[in-house]
Enzyme design. Structure first.
Site, short mmCIF file in Angstrom:
data_model
loop_
_atom_site.label_atom_id
_atom_site.label_comp_id
_atom_site.label_asym_id
_atom_site.label_seq_id
_atom_site.Cartn_x
_atom_site.Cartn_y
_atom_site.Cartn_z
N GLU A 38 0.86 -1.17 0.00
CA GLU A 38 0.00 0.00 0.00
C GLU A 38 0.91 1.23 0.00
O GLU A 38 1.81 1.34 0.85
CB GLU A 38 -0.89 0.01 1.24
CG GLU A 38 -1.83 -1.17 1.34
CD GLU A 38 -2.54 -1.20 2.69
OE1 GLU A 38 -3.52 -0.45 2.85
OE2 GLU A 38 -2.10 -1.97 3.57
N ARG A 267 5.70 -12.82 9.87
CA ARG A 267 6.37 -11.57 9.52
C ARG A 267 7.70 -11.48 10.26
O ARG A 267 7.96 -12.23 11.21
CB ARG A 267 5.49 -10.38 9.90
CG ARG A 267 5.20 -10.29 11.39
CD ARG A 267 4.31 -9.12 11.73
NE ARG A 267 5.00 -7.86 11.52
CZ ARG A 267 4.44 -6.66 11.72
NH1 ARG A 267 3.17 -6.58 12.08
NH2 ARG A 267 5.12 -5.56 11.53
N LYS A 277 4.00 0.88 10.37
CA LYS A 277 4.09 2.09 9.55
C LYS A 277 3.59 3.30 10.32
O LYS A 277 4.12 4.40 10.19
CB LYS A 277 3.28 1.92 8.26
CG LYS A 277 3.99 1.17 7.15
CD LYS A 277 3.14 1.23 5.89
CE LYS A 277 3.76 0.45 4.76
NZ LYS A 277 2.91 0.48 3.53
#
Length: 566
Positions: A38, A267, A277
């Site tokens: 994104e 992850r 983020k």
């Protein structure tokens, strides 16, 4: 496809799954993956793991393979062209290329809209007039089912009319949404009639003002995969509970050219940093760091500016492998991979970070000689260089101790050390200023100890130190970077209600003026060096100017956290 040549890889559960697909002839033997960021922030080292996995799989299964770069740009309020450009730069820097397979979810907005109308026509989606708070409250809990919206049983015709009016801009933001009609009693909260379209009167960086309704990520992602012909949609574990929605959408929409499936892997969680983020953006916005590419940041642009190499990051991602469970990876492992790579490629140099002057009293005044130094002992082809040596030198203050502690084997009053590649010196006198600070050491040198010679009957010095000629030294700016946080897991230490910034390392950067061998005064931006006995350094590509290099410490020579002191 990539500058990164495929290397032998050990099998993991993802690769075993793909091997089984190929053995069964699934997808006609094709492996098509994607990296779908994104564009709402800069990529970090955790994204590098996904990049290396998805592009790496395409390399391993060539020629019937490829990896797409797709921007899931469905939220114009948080997305910027700056982020798009930085993401493409980061992927290329890691050594990968998507070729002609660059995609944007926004390119398929019309098709995604059409699929939504299809769901409405099938009675599988409806327009809900409830407020966001009402929708949230009606979803239930992990132990209690949700309650149906008053709008859930509207006719397909009424829902289609309202949805088209949503697109036409008749309603305000938050006034209506489109929800998938699945199961409000499902034990999986993601299946309790999730919102798939919302109203946003926002300018999109690619489509402008053409749209005022935008698909949700969980809706656009699987359908974009299908439209692109993706065979293996690989996500991190937080998307595991979203997989049933992914599969529901693929199963209930007609006309999809592909039938991808999703699988999840753990992850990357790295010690002494944060990966969110949102939190990284806060560090930037509130001035805790000097930008997304601050060398202390775990962003790919940050580690690039610090001097990490693509090969080291790829080696790190290969080393940590893939698992199905979350764990904490030690930052020291990443630094080890960086050292392993730079040790083979970085040119050696002499630089004294905290200089203290040494005068060799028995060395002839005005005489200058040249000492031959090896550029890289790991690579003989790098050859040698010559540096000047004279009566006055600089050594590092850390290499002298007036009152030595046990185990200190460098220069002490009356003691002897070897100047690397030169000769041995003995400290005869310590000169201090009025405040008691050591400003100069008076020493003598022994010409008989040149080139490593050991005069008979004399003990071998226990220490060898580096040096630079005081007359010929050049001043260079050096930035010593340390870990950004003082605790291994800032998020966990802060807890849900705490502030992770309380654990920021207030000494994570220290700027020094170092004395360096003459050649470093003209070091080119982007060059790597090993300052012998000090660490690996990188000439900052942003702040360096011709003749005024700025050296960022990439990594120290050894593992270890300095606990607040860079």
């Amino acid at each position: 496809m990539s500058d990164a040549a495929p290397a032998p890889v050990s099998q993991d559960f993802i690769r075993e799954l793909i091997a089984a697909d190929l053995a069964q002839g699934r997808n006609d033997g094709w492996v098509i993956t994607r990296f779908p960021p994104e564009p709402n922030g800069y990529l970090h080292i955790g994204h590098a793991k996904s990049i290396c996995l998805n592009f790496g799989l395409a390399l391993e299964h060539a020629p019937k393979s490829r990896c797409h770069l797709r921007f899931d740009d469905t939220n114009p309020t948080k997305e910027e062209v700056e982020y798009v450009d930085s993401i493409m730069e980061d992927v290329r820097w890691l050594g990968f290329d998507w070729g002609e397979h660059l995609y944007y979810a926004s390119d398929t907005f019309e098709k995604l809209y059409g699929f939504a109308e299809q769901l409405i026509g099938k009675g599988l989606a409806y327009v809900d007039d409830q407020t966001p708070d009402q929708i949230r409250a009606s979803r239930g809990t992990l132990t209690a089912p949700g309650t149906d919206s008053p709008c859930r049983n509207r006719s397909a015709g009424e829902n289609l009319d309202l949805f088209r009016r949503m697109r036409a801009g008749e309603f305000k933001e938050g006034e209506r949404v489109l929800r998938a009609k699945i199961d409000m009693a499902s034990p999986n909260m993601n299946l309790r009639d999730p919102v798939i379209y919302r109203i946003l009167h926002a300018h999109h960086h690619r489509t402008g003002d053409a749209w005022c309704i935008y698909p949700m990520y969980d809706y656009a992602h699987p359908l974009s995969d299908a439209l692109e012909g993706i065979t293996h949609s690989l996500c991190t574990l937080e998307f595991e509970h979203h997989r049933p929605l992914y599969e529901w959408l693929i199963a209930h929409i007609d006309g999809l050219p592909g039938r991808p499936y999703q699988r999840e892997f753990a992850r990357l969680n790295l010690s002494y940093t944060v990966m969110s983020k949102r939190k990284l953006l806060r560090l930037v916005k509130e001035g805790f760091v000097a930008g997304w590419d601050d060398p202390r940041m775990p962003t790919i642009s940050g580690i690039r500016r610090r001097g990490y190499t693509p090969a080291a990051v790829r080696a790190f991602c290969k080393t940590i492998g893939l698992t199905k469970y979350n764990s904490l990876t030690e930052l020291n492992l990443l630094e080890h991979c960086v050292r392993e790579d730079l040790n083979k490629t970085a040119r050696r140099a002499y630089a004294v970070l905290r200089p203290i002057k040494v005068v060799l009293e028995n060395y002839p005044e005005g005489q200058v000689e040249e000492v031959e130094l090896v550029n890289n002992p790991e690579n003989p082809d790098e050859g040698t260089r010559r540096v000047p040596l004279g009566r006055e030198l600089f050594i590092d203050a850390d290499d002298f101790m007036e009152t030595p502690v046990q185990g200190f084997h460098r220069l002490v009053p009356g003691g002897e050390v070897r100047l690397k590649y030169a000769f041995c010196i003995i400290c005869r006198e310590v000169i201090k200023d009025a405040g008691g600070r050591i400003v100069e050491l008076r020493c003598t040198y022994d010409d008989a100890t040149r080139h490593g010679a050991k005069p008979e009957g004399r003990p071998k010095p226990k220490g060898t130190i580096h040096w630079v000629s005081a007359v010929h030294a050049t001043d260079v700016e050096v930035r010593l970077y340390d870990k950004l946080f003082t605790v291994e897991q800032p998020d966990e230490a802060a807890g849900e209600e705490g502030d992770f910034t309380q654990f920021l390392n207030l000494h994570s950067v220290e700027t020094l003026t170092a004395k360096a061998e003459p050649a470093l005064g003209t070091a080119a931006a982007g060059a790597h060096y090993q300052f012998e006995r000090v660490g690996y350094f990188f000439v900052d590509p942003r702040d360096s100017q011709p003749g005024r290099p700025v050296f960022n410490r990439t990594v120290a020579l050894k593992d270890g956290f300095t606990k607040g002191k860079a």
